[in-house]
Scaffold this motif. Sequence first.
Motif, PDB file in Angstrom:
ATOM      1  N   LEU A   1       0.804  -1.219   0.000  1.00 43.00           N
ATOM      2  CA  LEU A   1       0.000   0.000   0.000  1.00 43.00           C
ATOM      3  C   LEU A   1       0.840   1.275   0.000  1.00 43.00           C
ATOM      4  O   LEU A   1       0.333   2.357   0.305  1.00 43.00           O
ATOM      5  N   GLY A   2       2.131   1.153  -0.324  1.00 41.32           N
ATOM      6  CA  GLY A   2       2.952   2.350  -0.511  1.00 41.32           C
ATOM      7  C   GLY A   2       2.466   3.086  -1.738  1.00 41.32           C
ATOM      8  O   GLY A   2       2.362   2.512  -2.828  1.00 41.32           O
TER       9      GLY A   2
ATOM     10  N   PHE B   1      -6.055   7.312   4.720  1.00 36.99           N
ATOM     11  CA  PHE B   1      -5.543   7.634   6.049  1.00 36.99           C
ATOM     12  C   PHE B   1      -6.672   7.945   7.030  1.00 36.99           C
ATOM     13  O   PHE B   1      -6.681   7.456   8.167  1.00 36.99           O
ATOM     14  N   ARG B   2      -7.638   8.741   6.612  1.00 38.71           N
ATOM     15  CA  ARG B   2      -8.727   9.117   7.518  1.00 38.71           C
ATOM     16  C   ARG B   2      -9.589   7.914   7.880  1.00 38.71           C
ATOM     17  O   ARG B   2     -10.008   7.760   9.033  1.00 38.71           O
ATOM     18  N   LYS B   3      -9.841   7.077   6.904  1.00 42.52           N
ATOM     19  CA  LYS B   3     -10.636   5.883   7.184  1.00 42.52           C
ATOM     20  C   LYS B   3      -9.883   4.947   8.123  1.00 42.52           C
ATOM     21  O   LYS B   3     -10.454   4.387   9.068  1.00 42.52           O
ATOM     22  N   ALA B   4      -8.578   4.781   7.880  1.00 43.69           N
ATOM     23  CA  ALA B   4      -7.770   3.904   8.723  1.00 43.69           C
ATOM     24  C   ALA B   4      -7.687   4.446  10.144  1.00 43.69           C
ATOM     25  O   ALA B   4      -7.793   3.694  11.123  1.00 43.69           O
ATOM     26  N   LEU B   5      -7.510   5.771  10.293  1.00 51.15           N
ATOM     27  CA  LEU B   5      -7.428   6.361  11.616  1.00 51.15           C
ATOM     28  C   LEU B   5      -8.758   6.219  12.356  1.00 51.15           C
ATOM     29  O   LEU B   5      -8.792   5.907  13.553  1.00 51.15           O
ATOM     30  N   SER B   6      -9.849   6.422  11.637  1.00 52.51           N
ATOM     31  CA  SER B   6     -11.166   6.278  12.250  1.00 52.51           C
ATOM     32  C   SER B   6     -11.389   4.854  12.757  1.00 52.51           C
ATOM     33  O   SER B   6     -11.857   4.639  13.883  1.00 52.51           O
ATOM     34  N   LYS B   7     -11.003   3.863  11.957  1.00 48.28           N
ATOM     35  CA  LYS B   7     -11.146   2.469  12.374  1.00 48.28           C
ATOM     36  C   LYS B   7     -10.218   2.146  13.540  1.00 48.28           C
ATOM     37  O   LYS B   7     -10.572   1.391  14.441  1.00 48.28           O
ATOM     38  N   PHE B   8      -9.024   2.727  13.498  1.00 48.60           N
ATOM     39  CA  PHE B   8      -8.062   2.471  14.571  1.00 48.60           C
ATOM     40  C   PHE B   8      -8.582   3.005  15.907  1.00 48.60           C
ATOM     41  O   PHE B   8      -8.449   2.354  16.945  1.00 48.60           O
TER      42      PHE B   8
ATOM     43  N   ALA C   1       4.892  -6.245  18.874  1.00 53.52           N
ATOM     44  CA  ALA C   1       5.054  -6.497  17.443  1.00 53.52           C
ATOM     45  C   ALA C   1       4.873  -5.189  16.678  1.00 53.52           C
ATOM     46  O   ALA C   1       4.034  -4.359  17.033  1.00 53.52           O
ATOM     47  N   SER C   2       5.661  -5.005  15.637  1.00 52.67           N
ATOM     48  CA  SER C   2       5.622  -3.743  14.902  1.00 52.67           C
ATOM     49  C   SER C   2       4.312  -3.553  14.155  1.00 52.67           C
ATOM     50  O   SER C   2       3.976  -2.425  13.785  1.00 52.67           O
ATOM     51  N   ASP C   3       3.584  -4.650  13.910  1.00 49.82           N
ATOM     52  CA  ASP C   3       2.305  -4.514  13.217  1.00 49.82           C
ATOM     53  C   ASP C   3       1.128  -4.555  14.190  1.00 49.82           C
ATOM     54  O   ASP C   3       0.002  -4.860  13.812  1.00 49.82           O
ATOM     55  N   SER C   4       1.389  -4.225  15.451  1.00 48.59           N
ATOM     56  CA  SER C   4       0.345  -4.252  16.472  1.00 48.59           C
ATOM     57  C   SER C   4      -0.208  -2.854  16.724  1.00 48.59           C
ATOM     58  O   SER C   4       0.399  -1.840  16.353  1.00 48.59           O
ATOM     59  N   SER C   5      -1.350  -2.804  17.392  1.00 51.12           N
ATOM     60  CA  SER C   5      -1.933  -1.513  17.771  1.00 51.12           C
ATOM     61  C   SER C   5      -1.016  -0.760  18.717  1.00 51.12           C
ATOM     62  O   SER C   5      -0.906   0.472  18.654  1.00 51.12           O
ATOM     63  N   GLN C   6      -0.322  -1.505  19.609  1.00 53.28           N
ATOM     64  CA  GLN C   6       0.585  -0.841  20.548  1.00 53.28           C
ATOM     65  C   GLN C   6       1.701  -0.107  19.814  1.00 53.28           C
ATOM     66  O   GLN C   6       2.100   0.991  20.212  1.00 53.28           O
ATOM     67  N   ALA C   7       2.219  -0.718  18.739  1.00 47.41           N
ATOM     68  CA  ALA C   7       3.285  -0.062  17.975  1.00 47.41           C
ATOM     69  C   ALA C   7       2.778   1.227  17.337  1.00 47.41           C
ATOM     70  O   ALA C   7       3.486   2.240  17.300  1.00 47.41           O
ATOM     71  N   ALA C   8       1.548   1.188  16.834  1.00 45.39           N
ATOM     72  CA  ALA C   8       0.970   2.396  16.238  1.00 45.39           C
ATOM     73  C   ALA C   8       0.807   3.485  17.286  1.00 45.39           C
ATOM     74  O   ALA C   8       1.072   4.665  17.029  1.00 45.39           O
TER      75      ALA C   8
ATOM     76  N   GLU D   1      -6.993  -4.312   9.705  1.00 46.38           N
ATOM     77  CA  GLU D   1      -6.175  -5.139   8.839  1.00 46.38           C
ATOM     78  C   GLU D   1      -4.695  -4.831   9.050  1.00 46.38           C
ATOM     79  O   GLU D   1      -4.305  -3.677   9.215  1.00 46.38           O
ATOM     80  N   LYS D   2      -3.857  -5.893   9.043  1.00 47.27           N
ATOM     81  CA  LYS D   2      -2.431  -5.728   9.345  1.00 47.27           C
ATOM     82  C   LYS D   2      -1.761  -4.727   8.413  1.00 47.27           C
ATOM     83  O   LYS D   2      -0.961  -3.896   8.848  1.00 47.27           O
TER      84      LYS D   2
END
Length: 912
Positions: A254-255, A414-421, A484-491, A433-434
């Motif tokens: 998704l780059g 980005f906005r959709k992903a942030l809203s879901k997060f 894990a780098s792909d975890s919510s905690q990493a974000a 999604e990872k």
Amino acid sequence: MATSPDAAFKALMNGVTSWDVPKDAVPCELLLVGEASFPVMRNDKGQVLIAASSYGRGRLVVVSHEGYLLDVGLAPFLRNAVDWLRPSPQAPVGVHTSLEPLVTILQGSGVGAQAQPEPGDPVGVYCISAYNETLTAELIQFVKRGGGLLIGGQAWYWASQHGCDQVLSRFPGNQVTSVAGVYFTDTYGDKDRLKVSKKVPKIPLQVRCGEDLSRDQHQLLEGISELDIETGGIPSQLLVHGALAFPLGLDASLGCFLAAARYGQGRVVLAAHEGLLCAPKMGPFLLNAVRWLARGQAGKVGVNTSLQDLCALLAPHGLQCSLEPHLTCGLAVYCCNAYSNSQAQQLQEFVAEGGGLLIGGQAWWWASQNPGCSALAGFPGNTILNCFGLSILPHTLQPGRFPVPTPQMLGYHFRKALSKFLAVLRKEVENLEKNWLAKLRVEGAAFLQIPAQGVPAYMCLHRRIWKMLQWSGIPAVSRENPVASDSSQAAVLCLATELVRAGTHCPMPEPATGHPAAEHPITVDIDGSNPGTRESWVSTGLYVPNAQTAEVSLSEAEACAGLKVQIGCHTDDLTKASKLCRAPVVTHQCSMDGTSQSVRCLWGGLLYVIVPKGSTLGPMSVTVKRAVPAPYYKLGKTSLAEWKNSVRESPAPWGELATDNIILTVPTSDLRALEDPEPVLRLWEEMMRAITRLAAQPFPVPRPERIVADVQISAGWMHAGYPIMCHLESVQELINETSMRSSGLWGPIHELGHNQQQHGWEFPPHTTEATCNLWSVYVHETVLGIPRARAHPSLSPPEREKRIKEHLGKGAPLCDWNVWTALETYLQLQEAFGWEPFTRLFAEYQTLSDIPQDNAGKMNLWVKKFSEKVQKNLAPFFKAWGWPVRKAVAESLARLPRWEGNPLRAYIQLEE
């Protein structure tokens, strides 16, 4: 007059204690995308029903139903709105004849309004409904010249007559208000629960709208199955963050490398490298892009002279193209690169008023030339693009041939992903999604670097993220508790780090290892000179506690000297790590562009002043508030008593041992066991003297080397650079003199050797991990008294013998000549001729010009130079090792005496 959004909101809401709106008026939701736009009225569902903005020299207030302009219950607000919109207190107020009752309402509030069919002169305030189709151009220019526009209407009924898919682009009111970043939508607004806010309300993350941007995506990608971006340049990644911006080209992770946006009446297409705008293989996409940007209208396409090959691609397809040095009048579409912002405002207004902009560029090179500066804030292209909801990141993207993204891939935003997060953290949904989470981690951190002060569109997102962090807390990440780098905690770690770095004025929850800040100022003396050719970190001996804002003060003369301030020395970026034992980025650097600078890092850190190359400031004083002394020992300056007091009393978790030539940064817990640092630092000084002696470099060094221990580093067991990074397990190896003298310290000297390597006599990848070991051997033998056979297991005589036989037995293939095998070649030379030829040759290379760039050329130069230094013909020796010795070089060296002691004669028949 009120200028900032906060001051403007206060002026608009002066004396308004409730929203007395007409019950029979069903409003529509407003969509805000502009950097100047902000909400004034918002319901409890988060829908914006009244908004304000500015454009050019003028202002707008937009209400979501014309009935709001005709109801006496809203008279206090309408009076405020007109006063705020007026360019001067006595400016005239005109009201379109379709809103004639508004004249009476305003006159009843003391405003001398009068009905008139169109805005007049002098410029004042004009009030009109959002349904007028005849005054669009006149209203835009009226505002641009400094006028104030009060406009009201709803778009849901218009949508029922004309189609929901055309509201943003064709609804009459949007033809005007969109230039200021405000749109009427076809979505009904809930009018039942309206709250009077005390501060600027939040802008929604997402607003539903009937006009689907996927149609734009389809039009831009129509007839294309593959996007080949292997055009010779390295593209950046793009950040798509605006509500009306969308991706077009994506790699598998998704780059983004192609994107587009609507803005005002116009459109933008962005490429992640200007080379994509001139590549014939991108021709079909570029044709689609220019036609989409022109909105189906005939018009002239202006191409900046830096993209002249684009003209040749477009002209054969019936497009009227001309080369232009800059944006000029009369263009439908303008094409340029992203490396100049000299016309930023003109380009933004060109797009807002209906123009199409095709633009491309990468930001990674700018970022490499401007360390400590954010590309999101400072890169010229981003000062143009940020307001469109598009930005160019300093991160690179691997070129390749990519299929046109699937609808699911294009659905990422980005906005959709942030809203879901945020919903995940509130436990409203199970997970994200990872690949979305991994992308959000990087994009969220980047978005927070866009300058947000005074921009509600960004500040409200900062506030949302801050509230999320307050609710979720910051993970107590450590070696014992990795994430894990792909975890919510990493974000969360990434977002929290950047939110604090952005300077958002919110009380952040501190990480678990917080320390109290010292309010009283501390003044330290440092050396502001740097005779070296690269910038240097100068230690202050102070530590800034977690999440605290330190204030650094200098004199006026020093503030103009290009200095920077940095919190933290653990500069490795762990973004690409699969597991995190700390946040990916834990340092922060900013320029000292005034006599006082505030700097803050969520994770705390030692405080440094970054001195530019060539600085001659000399002794200088730095005053710091909200920092604490850290353990710091400078050889020859710090007394033993001072050292013991600093180690015993400091709450700082890190400290430094320093000489004029090297500085070691290690945990305070390790330093407390060090009774007297002098012996180990004396030894380090001996080793640094030896390192510079072999490298033929000056001693003391212009810039002290640095070695920093970290809980996690970006590559290997250690790695070279400034600073050299190592794991915590290596700390005792660095500060235990007894161990160093008895067992050596191969790794740290190996990395210091890397820092001595020079392009002229390096042959990567063959010698990358080989010649650096010359310094390890030299230091162990000349300083520590440890022979090479004991300095490293790979240098035992049996191992060396085995390697020589294996390599020569295979015919000495150059592809296998690396690491220990390559080092053997140099060791054989050293054992025959000593270290002096190396030192003399390293010195000569510093004076040479026109050194070949290719390995073969550089290797032949080394053969020639080393042979001349020892006055022996070494061509047969190097040839036997597999070096590509050229015939001309071999013939030129044949005049020198044969090397009788050539050690390879014991293994093979030499060609001599």
